[in-house]
Every structure is written in C-alpha cells, then in structure tokens.
Design a protein around this motif. Structure first.
Motif, PDB file in Angstrom:
ATOM      1  N   GLY B  35       0.804  -1.215   0.000  1.00 18.16           N
ATOM      2  CA  GLY B  35       0.000   0.000   0.000  1.00 18.16           C
ATOM      3  C   GLY B  35       0.836   1.264   0.000  1.00 18.16           C
ATOM      4  O   GLY B  35       2.054   1.225   0.166  1.00 18.16           O
ATOM      5  N   ALA B  36       0.156   2.397  -0.182  1.00 21.37           N
ATOM      6  CA  ALA B  36       0.850   3.680  -0.234  1.00 21.37           C
ATOM      7  C   ALA B  36       0.603   4.517   1.004  1.00 21.37           C
ATOM      8  O   ALA B  36       1.500   5.202   1.490  1.00 21.37           O
ATOM      9  N   VAL B  37      -0.638   4.442   1.510  1.00 19.30           N
ATOM     10  CA  VAL B  37      -0.961   5.290   2.657  1.00 19.30           C
ATOM     11  C   VAL B  37      -1.725   4.515   3.730  1.00 19.30           C
ATOM     12  O   VAL B  37      -2.344   3.501   3.447  1.00 19.30           O
ATOM     13  N   ALA B  38      -1.643   5.019   4.954  1.00 20.51           N
ATOM     14  CA  ALA B  38      -2.456   4.467   6.037  1.00 20.51           C
ATOM     15  C   ALA B  38      -3.559   5.468   6.325  1.00 20.51           C
ATOM     16  O   ALA B  38      -3.288   6.637   6.580  1.00 20.51           O
ATOM     17  N   LYS B  39      -4.808   4.992   6.223  1.00 23.23           N
ATOM     18  CA  LYS B  39      -5.939   5.880   6.493  1.00 23.23           C
ATOM     19  C   LYS B  39      -6.520   5.538   7.859  1.00 23.23           C
ATOM     20  O   LYS B  39      -6.814   4.394   8.148  1.00 23.23           O
ATOM     21  N   GLY B  48      -7.460  10.926   9.280  1.00 18.55           N
ATOM     22  CA  GLY B  48      -6.281  11.419   8.583  1.00 18.55           C
ATOM     23  C   GLY B  48      -5.676  10.339   7.712  1.00 18.55           C
ATOM     24  O   GLY B  48      -5.965   9.157   7.894  1.00 18.55           O
ATOM     25  N   THR B  49      -4.878  10.750   6.726  1.00 19.43           N
ATOM     26  CA  THR B  49      -4.207   9.806   5.851  1.00 19.43           C
ATOM     27  C   THR B  49      -2.714  10.099   5.915  1.00 19.43           C
ATOM     28  O   THR B  49      -2.305  11.252   5.826  1.00 19.43           O
ATOM     29  N   TYR B  50      -1.921   9.051   6.087  1.00 23.62           N
ATOM     30  CA  TYR B  50      -0.491   9.246   6.269  1.00 23.62           C
ATOM     31  C   TYR B  50       0.287   8.362   5.313  1.00 23.62           C
ATOM     32  O   TYR B  50      -0.019   7.177   5.177  1.00 23.62           O
ATOM     33  N   THR B  51       1.288   8.940   4.657  1.00 24.31           N
ATOM     34  CA  THR B  51       2.056   8.164   3.689  1.00 24.31           C
ATOM     35  C   THR B  51       2.959   7.152   4.391  1.00 24.31           C
ATOM     36  O   THR B  51       3.465   7.391   5.481  1.00 24.31           O
ATOM     37  N   LEU B  52       3.098   5.992   3.739  1.00 22.52           N
ATOM     38  CA  LEU B  52       3.910   4.928   4.332  1.00 22.52           C
ATOM     39  C   LEU B  52       5.388   5.097   3.997  1.00 22.52           C
ATOM     40  O   LEU B  52       6.240   4.427   4.572  1.00 22.52           O
ATOM     41  N   THR B  53       5.692   5.979   3.033  1.00 26.23           N
ATOM     42  CA  THR B  53       7.082   6.102   2.602  1.00 26.23           C
ATOM     43  C   THR B  53       7.930   6.853   3.619  1.00 26.23           C
ATOM     44  O   THR B  53       9.148   6.767   3.611  1.00 26.23           O
ATOM     45  N   GLN B  54       7.237   7.579   4.506  1.00 25.68           N
ATOM     46  CA  GLN B  54       7.978   8.372   5.468  1.00 25.68           C
ATOM     47  C   GLN B  54       7.778   7.826   6.877  1.00 25.68           C
ATOM     48  O   GLN B  54       6.646   7.611   7.299  1.00 25.68           O
ATOM     49  N   ASP B  55       8.863   7.534   7.575  1.00 30.58           N
ATOM     50  CA  ASP B  55       8.723   7.043   8.945  1.00 30.58           C
ATOM     51  C   ASP B  55       8.153   8.140   9.826  1.00 30.58           C
ATOM     52  O   ASP B  55       8.651   9.260   9.821  1.00 30.58           O
ATOM     53  N   GLN B  56       7.110   7.820  10.551  1.00 26.72           N
ATOM     54  CA  GLN B  56       6.510   8.824  11.427  1.00 26.72           C
ATOM     55  C   GLN B  56       5.718   8.169  12.556  1.00 26.72           C
ATOM     56  O   GLN B  56       5.366   7.000  12.488  1.00 26.72           O
ATOM     57  N   THR B  57       5.469   8.951  13.573  1.00 34.22           N
ATOM     58  CA  THR B  57       4.643   8.488  14.697  1.00 34.22           C
ATOM     59  C   THR B  57       3.462   9.434  14.812  1.00 34.22           C
ATOM     60  O   THR B  57       3.641  10.651  14.871  1.00 34.22           O
ATOM     61  N   ILE B  58       2.261   8.861  14.778  1.00 33.54           N
ATOM     62  CA  ILE B  58       1.062   9.690  14.799  1.00 33.54           C
ATOM     63  C   ILE B  58       0.290   9.432  16.081  1.00 33.54           C
ATOM     64  O   ILE B  58       0.026   8.283  16.438  1.00 33.54           O
ATOM     65  N   GLU B  59      -0.050  10.499  16.749  1.00 36.99           N
ATOM     66  CA  GLU B  59      -0.895  10.364  17.934  1.00 36.99           C
ATOM     67  C   GLU B  59      -2.332  10.555  17.498  1.00 36.99           C
ATOM     68  O   GLU B  59      -2.689  11.594  16.951  1.00 36.99           O
ATOM     69  N   ILE B  60      -3.139   9.532  17.710  1.00 36.51           N
ATOM     70  CA  ILE B  60      -4.545   9.647  17.353  1.00 36.51           C
ATOM     71  C   ILE B  60      -5.288  10.155  18.572  1.00 36.51           C
ATOM     72  O   ILE B  60      -5.261   9.532  19.634  1.00 36.51           O
ATOM     73  N   LYS B  61      -5.921  11.305  18.403  1.00 32.62           N
ATOM     74  CA  LYS B  61      -6.583  11.923  19.554  1.00 32.62           C
ATOM     75  C   LYS B  61      -8.084  11.950  19.348  1.00 32.62           C
ATOM     76  O   LYS B  61      -8.573  12.228  18.266  1.00 32.62           O
ATOM     77  N   ILE B  62      -8.812  11.648  20.420  1.00 28.70           N
ATOM     78  CA  ILE B  62     -10.263  11.814  20.406  1.00 28.70           C
ATOM     79  C   ILE B  62     -10.584  12.782  21.532  1.00 28.70           C
ATOM     80  O   ILE B  62     -10.189  12.556  22.675  1.00 28.70           O
ATOM     81  N   ASP B  63     -11.233  13.868  21.214  1.00 29.39           N
ATOM     82  CA  ASP B  63     -11.558  14.922  22.192  1.00 29.39           C
ATOM     83  C   ASP B  63     -10.306  15.377  22.947  1.00 29.39           C
ATOM     84  O   ASP B  63     -10.326  15.553  24.163  1.00 29.39           O
ATOM     85  N   GLY B  64      -9.223  15.538  22.230  1.00 36.76           N
ATOM     86  CA  GLY B  64      -8.004  16.058  22.836  1.00 36.76           C
ATOM     87  C   GLY B  64      -7.163  15.027  23.584  1.00 36.76           C
ATOM     88  O   GLY B  64      -6.046  15.297  23.981  1.00 36.76           O
ATOM     89  N   LYS B  65      -7.725  13.815  23.776  1.00 41.14           N
ATOM     90  CA  LYS B  65      -6.959  12.795  24.497  1.00 41.14           C
ATOM     91  C   LYS B  65      -6.330  11.823  23.508  1.00 41.14           C
ATOM     92  O   LYS B  65      -6.985  11.394  22.563  1.00 41.14           O
ATOM     93  N   VAL B  66      -5.067  11.460  23.749  1.00 42.84           N
ATOM     94  CA  VAL B  66      -4.415  10.491  22.877  1.00 42.84           C
ATOM     95  C   VAL B  66      -4.979   9.102  23.182  1.00 42.84           C
ATOM     96  O   VAL B  66      -4.923   8.646  24.317  1.00 42.84           O
TER      97      VAL B  66
END
Lengths: 162, 125
Positions: B35-39, B48-66
């Motif tokens: 695949g190309a992206v993580a949705k 959000g949609t994030y590309t897989l080609t770039q190493d990254q760490t995403i914090e998924i927040k709901i109502d401001g809380k991770v």
C-alpha cells in the motif's frame, strides 16, 4: 426442580472455568477474535443432554460473567454477537437430526467468528474488516472441529450419568 | 456407541471446508499490492491519511486525548500504544498491504492501508 438448578449452576461453573483457562492461554494469531472456544464444549454438551433453552441460558450467562471477570465491556459485545449467532446455527442444524456433534460444533465455530466480525464491523462502522473473513472462517472450522471431537467423547461418556 | 461421523457429516464438513478454502483463495487472489498510505478512521469518519514512505509516529486523539499511537516504519503501520482495556490493536501484527486493517474496537479506531490509486481518488472527491 432443585436438582436441575444445581445442575445448571454446576454447568455454568464448568463453562466459567473453561473461559478462565482460555483467558490464561495467550492465543494471538495477529488477529483478534481467534480463540479455541473451550466453553463451546459445555454449550454443545448441554444442547445434547439437557435442552436448548438451558444451553442458551448458560451460554449467555457465561459470556456476561466471564466478560466482567476476565474481559471488558467490549469483549462482552463481541462474544454476545458470536455466541448468539453460533447458538442459532447449532440449534438449527441439530433440529434436522441428521448430523453428529462434530458437524454442529464446526458450524458453531464458523458462525461464532462471523458473528464477532459482524459486531466489530458495526461498532467501528467500517466493513473493510471483512478482509479478515478467510482467516476467521478457517480458524472457526479448525477450532470447531477440535472442540466437536472433545464434546462428542464427553457426550458419549456422560450420557445418562447426569 | 454412536458413530462419530455419519455420511451426512462427511458431506457437510467437506462442503464447509471447500467453502473456507474457496474464500481463502478468493481473498488471496484479491490481495493488494504494497500500500501507499495508512488511512485512520474513527467511527467511520476519516481522521487522517499518512504516507507509508515516510517514517513517522502519529498520535490519534479523540476529544483532545491520545487514544492510540500509530507508528509508520519501513513502509508498515503498527499500533504501539492504546488506551483501551484489551490492547488487541497493539497485539495485532503490523500492516503494509492494501486493504489490511488494524482495529481498536473500544476507541472505534480503524487503520486501513490504501493503495496509491484509492488515495488519489479520495483527495479528488
């Protein structure tokens, strides 16, 4: 009546022990929801030796109690979906009177996983989860088969003694 | 003692096994490319949609809380931390092929891998 209540209580305890043992075995295949289904031994056994109503009652009580003790609210929702669907499937197949325990257990295993997948998809509102369908179906078949053999042996040996 | 498997049982089991194997083969053939992206979707809404080609760490927040932490490394996506009680999403293996998903049921979070085509279509609409 009293005797029956005691029997049902004992069977519920057996089902809960099965749940407990299962919660001790880490059984991760990279996909949540794949389990051995030890408690289905008790459900199948009751379906044969006691009755459908009682088996359903114990199955639901077991899910609720085990969920509170070893799981969490979400494991209860998952299990209820799987447990009810699998029970209906097993009951219908048993009513035909043409199949042995193993077939009923296999069908139960498969439908348990289908039920769980349905509930999960509804909860997250995303039907792409059906990507995991093949793994869950095959797992349901295999675990259902193993549990079916165990249940059949138990039923043959315990018939008339309870 | 009753027979363990009657004729009916053999047929039923055979048919069920064939169906299972058939579905496995069908899904295997449909299996996507890398695949190309993580949705990320929460309760069906795209987060959000994030590309897989770039190493990254995403914090998924709901109502401001991770609630979940999504880590993308070497083209695969994995959930490394979650606030839910069962941590099934953390135990799930990392994903990299199209249509693979990681689910966090308690938080209603789903991470899906999409190919380049699907993500281009999404950005157009």
């Amino acid at each position: 009546m009293k005797r029956k209540t005691a029997h049902l209580g004992m069977l519920l305890a057996v089902a809960l022990i099965c749940s407990y043992i299962e919660s001790l075995i880490p059984f991760y295949f990279g996909i949540p929801g794949v389990k051995l289904g030890l408690t289905n031994i008790v459900v199948v056994w009751m379906l044969y030796l006691i009755g459908a109503k009682e088996a359903f009652l114990i199955s639901i009580l077991r899910i609720l109690l085990a969920g509170f003790m070893f799981g969490n609210p979400f494991s209860i929702i998952y299990s209820l979906g799987g447990g009810i669907l699998s029970f209906i499937a097993m009951l219908l197949l048993k009513k035909t009177n043409r199949f042995q325990v193993v077939s009923i257990s296999v069908l139960g295993g498969i439908f348990h996983n289908i039920g769980q997948l349905l509930v999960a998809s509804l909860v997250v509102e995303n039907f792409n989860l059906f990507y995991y369908m093949p793994v869950l179906l095959s797992a349901g078949f295999i675990t259902g088969f193993l549990i079916g053999i165990l249940a059949q042996e138990l039923i043959a040996r315990l018939k008339g003694r309870l | 003692m009753t027979r363990r498997l009657g004729k009916n049982d053999r047929w039923l089991l055979l048919i069920l096994a064939v169906i299972c194997i058939g579905i496995c083969i069908f899904f295997y053939l449909q299996r996507g490319e890398a695949g190309a992206v993580a949705k990320v979707t929460i309760a069906g809404e795209v987060y959000g949609t994030y590309t897989l080609t770039q190493d990254q760490t995403i914090e998924i927040k709901i109502d401001g809380k991770v609630t979940n932490i999504l880590k993308i490394q070497d083209g695969t996506a994995d959930v490394t931390k979650a606030s839910c009680p069962d941590h099934l999403c953390v135990h799930q293996k990392s994903i990299s092929r199209e249509n693979e998903t990681i689910v966090c049921l308690p938080n209603q979070v789903v991470i899906e891998i999409e190919g380049a085509k699907a993500s281009a279509l999404d950005s157009m609409t």
